[in-house]
Structure formats: C-alpha cells, structure tokens
Design a protein around this motif. Structure first.
Motif, mmCIF file in Angstrom:
data_model
loop_
_atom_site.group_PDB
_atom_site.id
_atom_site.type_symbol
_atom_site.label_atom_id
_atom_site.label_comp_id
_atom_site.label_asym_id
_atom_site.label_seq_id
_atom_site.Cartn_x
_atom_site.Cartn_y
_atom_site.Cartn_z
ATOM 1 N N SER A 1 0.803 -1.218 0.000
ATOM 2 C CA SER A 1 0.000 0.000 0.000
ATOM 3 C C SER A 1 0.839 1.274 0.000
ATOM 4 O O SER A 1 2.042 1.266 0.265
ATOM 5 C CB SER A 1 -0.890 -0.022 1.251
ATOM 6 N N ASP A 2 0.130 2.381 -0.230
ATOM 7 C CA ASP A 2 0.707 3.703 -0.058
ATOM 8 C C ASP A 2 1.079 3.979 1.398
ATOM 9 O O ASP A 2 1.801 4.948 1.675
ATOM 10 C CB ASP A 2 -0.284 4.781 -0.520
ATOM 11 N N ASP A 3 0.588 3.168 2.335
ATOM 12 C CA ASP A 3 0.944 3.366 3.746
ATOM 13 C C ASP A 3 2.339 2.833 4.069
ATOM 14 O O ASP A 3 2.743 2.792 5.235
ATOM 15 C CB ASP A 3 -0.098 2.755 4.677
ATOM 16 N N LYS A 4 3.083 2.386 3.048
ATOM 17 C CA LYS A 4 4.479 1.939 3.148
ATOM 18 C C LYS A 4 4.634 0.549 3.755
ATOM 19 O O LYS A 4 5.744 0.115 4.054
ATOM 20 C CB LYS A 4 5.331 2.947 3.949
ATOM 21 N N SER A 5 3.533 -0.147 3.934
ATOM 22 C CA SER A 5 3.593 -1.469 4.562
ATOM 23 C C SER A 5 3.115 -2.562 3.624
ATOM 24 O O SER A 5 2.475 -2.315 2.598
ATOM 25 C CB SER A 5 2.754 -1.499 5.844
ATOM 26 N N ILE A 6 3.439 -3.804 4.002
ATOM 27 C CA ILE A 6 2.997 -5.021 3.329
ATOM 28 C C ILE A 6 2.265 -5.857 4.366
ATOM 29 O O ILE A 6 2.707 -5.947 5.519
ATOM 30 C CB ILE A 6 4.197 -5.807 2.778
ATOM 31 N N VAL A 7 1.161 -6.463 3.977
ATOM 32 C CA VAL A 7 0.421 -7.344 4.885
ATOM 33 C C VAL A 7 0.309 -8.720 4.251
ATOM 34 O O VAL A 7 -0.023 -8.850 3.065
ATOM 35 C CB VAL A 7 -0.985 -6.789 5.204
ATOM 36 N N ALA A 8 0.625 -9.744 5.028
ATOM 37 C CA ALA A 8 0.419 -11.136 4.611
ATOM 38 C C ALA A 8 -0.853 -11.641 5.271
ATOM 39 O O ALA A 8 -1.005 -11.558 6.496
ATOM 40 C CB ALA A 8 1.612 -11.994 5.013
ATOM 41 N N TRP A 9 -1.759 -12.147 4.448
ATOM 42 C CA TRP A 9 -3.053 -12.666 4.912
ATOM 43 C C TRP A 9 -3.032 -14.187 4.818
ATOM 44 O O TRP A 9 -2.741 -14.740 3.752
ATOM 45 C CB TRP A 9 -4.192 -12.145 4.051
ATOM 46 N N GLU A 10 -3.373 -14.844 5.906
ATOM 47 C CA GLU A 10 -3.493 -16.302 5.879
ATOM 48 C C GLU A 10 -4.917 -16.658 5.481
ATOM 49 O O GLU A 10 -5.868 -16.379 6.211
ATOM 50 C CB GLU A 10 -3.156 -16.920 7.242
ATOM 51 N N VAL A 11 -5.047 -17.259 4.312
ATOM 52 C CA VAL A 11 -6.356 -17.623 3.774
ATOM 53 C C VAL A 11 -6.573 -19.102 4.041
ATOM 54 O O VAL A 11 -5.937 -19.946 3.418
ATOM 55 C CB VAL A 11 -6.423 -17.322 2.267
ATOM 56 N N ALA A 12 -7.456 -19.425 4.964
ATOM 57 C CA ALA A 12 -7.608 -20.818 5.389
ATOM 58 C C ALA A 12 -9.064 -21.248 5.210
ATOM 59 O O ALA A 12 -9.918 -20.885 6.017
ATOM 60 C CB ALA A 12 -7.194 -20.981 6.845
ATOM 61 N N PRO A 13 -9.387 -22.021 4.170
ATOM 62 C CA PRO A 13 -10.758 -22.522 4.002
ATOM 63 C C PRO A 13 -11.171 -23.424 5.158
ATOM 64 O O PRO A 13 -10.368 -24.228 5.649
ATOM 65 C CB PRO A 13 -10.715 -23.290 2.701
ATOM 66 N N GLN A 14 -12.400 -23.309 5.605
ATOM 67 C CA GLN A 14 -12.932 -24.179 6.637
ATOM 68 C C GLN A 14 -13.513 -25.434 6.012
ATOM 69 O O GLN A 14 -13.820 -25.480 4.829
ATOM 70 C CB GLN A 14 -14.039 -23.464 7.438
ATOM 71 N N GLY A 15 -13.708 -26.422 6.829
ATOM 72 C CA GLY A 15 -14.407 -27.604 6.372
ATOM 73 C C GLY A 15 -13.492 -28.789 6.152
ATOM 74 O O GLY A 15 -12.326 -28.768 6.434
#
Length: 309
Positions: free
Chosen positions: A295-309
């Motif tokens: 982002s323009d906020d100068k940061s990087i975010v890693a998202w853990e995408v975990a399907p349920q089931g």
C-alpha cells in the motif's frame, strides 16, 4: 461455491520509506521481494517479518519488477529506466532508458526475450546479450496508445501477449512477431491490470472504472461477464496458484477476494480486518493459502487464507 473463508491472522512488514508499488514472490518458499517509492528492493521472509534485507537500490521509485530466474532481477522505475540486477552479487549490471516516461510492467517472452511497458504508450522488446548474460539490448519498440501502457500478461502457453492501456483498450499480440490479433474495448476510462485464469481459456481485466471483466480467449475474446468490484480504480488482480481465488487491489483502500468459479465475493480485506488505511497498490500470492498486499501506507500485509471444512 467455495467454503466460507476465515483469516486466522495477518502479518505486517514495515521498513520502506515510501509507498510499496510491487511485490514479487521468490522460488524459495516463504520468500518475496518488494519494490518501493523509496527506490529500494527488500527481500523478506514470511516467518521473520522484522528482518527485511535491502538487495537492490534503484535511486528512483520502483513501479515494476520481474524475477524470472534466481540470478536475474529486472526493475522499472518512475523515469522509464530499466535496471538489470545480478541478485547473487547484489549488483546492478545495467541501467538503460527504456521509456520516455515511467516503466510500469515487465514480462518474459519465449526465447529469453523481455518485454517492458511504458508511460510513453509503447512496449519494448529486449534480447539477452550474446551468451545469455544478464545485460540486455533493445530489439524493437511498438507504439500502442497515446496513454500509458499499464499491464502485460503473457498467456500460459506463451503464444499471446495481452497489454492493458490507459485509453481503456486491451491489445492481444502474438509473441512470435508481436502482430496484433485482437483489440478489445476493455474499460471505458482505462485498463490497469490483466490476469489469465490458471485452468481456463479466460482473460480477466481490471480497470479505472472499478470493474472486473472476463473475456473468453477460446472464442475470439468474447465478453463473458463484468461486475463492479471496487469503488475506485483497480490497480492489480491476481489468481491464486490453484485457480480457486482471484485477488484484487484498489484505490479505495481495500483488497478483495473473489470465488474464481463464480466470481462471487469472498472477503473484503480492509483496515478493520488488519489491512491498509491507504490505497492498495498490488497483490501477490506466495501460495494457495498466503496472500500479500502492499500500500501507499508503506507497509505489506500477509493474509493467511484458510478454508474451513
């Protein structure tokens, strides 16, 4: 439909002194590179967010990055410069003025060629030097528009190159001679990003109009579907490696996840869920479970995408 999706947590990477415009996964699991308005390229380990290492400095804002093999890193800067970096030695081996204005996208073509896209409305094709060494030489330039060329996406079989332009059109070129095969109307006020579905003959585009559009590559690029995805310009779209999800990044300060089978919404990734408070410039997948946003906020975010089931 996909099962409901949860996000067990996010990891934030900070250290850049300018907006982060581009992300590039590396071959080693959990490693990726980021390019910023501060002119630096930083290598990160998903498991060690506090220990980023600068591996290259361009001296100008970095808008584009391409890492086709372990040693080679290509960077595009705000002034149209193409930087060729030997990553093993962490050394810039070539800087050439590729475009009269910013260099916005880089991609590989068959036979070791490189293609660049510029704010001058042109694409340029580059050949490796004799012996396949890192420095490159220009083969040809092709004018396509009076506006910026924003995105390049070679087809998975390597036969076509799709090009998104600021005038809204999407050009489909063959990769052998770079002859135009189709021209799509694209997006009324500008096409920004392109992605090929990993398993289907479908091209997906994102535009300044905030819409995502689908095109059937096996039927003359017939329009398939279009829908409003963001409240402002879409800057980038990317499929997960397994083709199950599409991620989009927008000027409206959000990233979003879409079911790639139905293109129904899965999740909005925003500040309230651990995301960004400013424009989201890019998205990249580390694997099927890990999405990166910057982002323009100068940061990087890693998202853990975990399907349920």
């Amino acid at each position: 439909m996909l099962p409901s999706t949860v996000f067990p947590g996010t990891v934030r990477f900070t250290g850049h002194r300018g907006p982060v415009y581009i992300l590039c996964p590396e071959a080693r699991p959990g490693r990726f590179l980021s390019g910023s308005g501060d002119g630096s390229v930083v290598r990160w380990n998903i498991h060690e967010p506090g220990t980023g290492t600068i591996v290259a400095k361009a001296g100008r804002a970095i808008f584009a990055m391409h890492h086709p093999r372990p040693q080679a890193l290509y960077l595009g800067d705000e002034d149209g410069g193409l930087h060729v970096v030997d990553l093993e030695r962490r050394e810039e081996v070539q800087l050439v003025k590729a475009h009269a204005k910013g260099l916005f996208a880089l991609a590989s073509l068959p036979d070791g060629r490189l293609v660049t896209a510029g704010g001058d409305g042109e694409i340029s094709v580059w050949l490796p030097r004799e012996g396949g060494t890192l420095p490159v030489r220009r083969q040809r330039s092709i004018p396509l528009t009076d506006e910026k060329v924003r995105s390049l996406a070679p087809s998975l079989d390597g036969t076509l190159l799709t090009v998104a332009c600021g005038d809204g059109r999407i050009h489909i070129l063959d990769t052998a001679e770079l002859n135009e095969q189709f021209t799509l109307p694209g997006h009324e006020i500008g096409a920004n990003s392109l992605a090929w579905h990993p398993d289907k003959p479908v091209l997906v585009s994102g535009g300044k109009d905030g819409h995502i559009r689908l095109w059937h590559a096996g039927d003359g690029f017939r329009p398939l579907h279009a829908f409003p995805a963001h409240k402002d310009a879409i800057y980038q779209i990317a499929f997960s490696p397994n083709g199950a999800l599409l991620a989009s990044a927008g000027r409206d300060k959000t990233a979003k996840l879409w079911d790639a089978a139905t293109f129904g919404p899965i999740r909005r990734l925003d500040r309230h869920h651990g995301g960004h408070g400013y424009s989201v410039n890019t998205v990249a997948w580390l694997d099927d479970r890990t999405l990166l946003t910057a982002s323009d906020d100068k940061s990087i975010v890693a998202w853990e995408v975990a399907p349920q089931g």
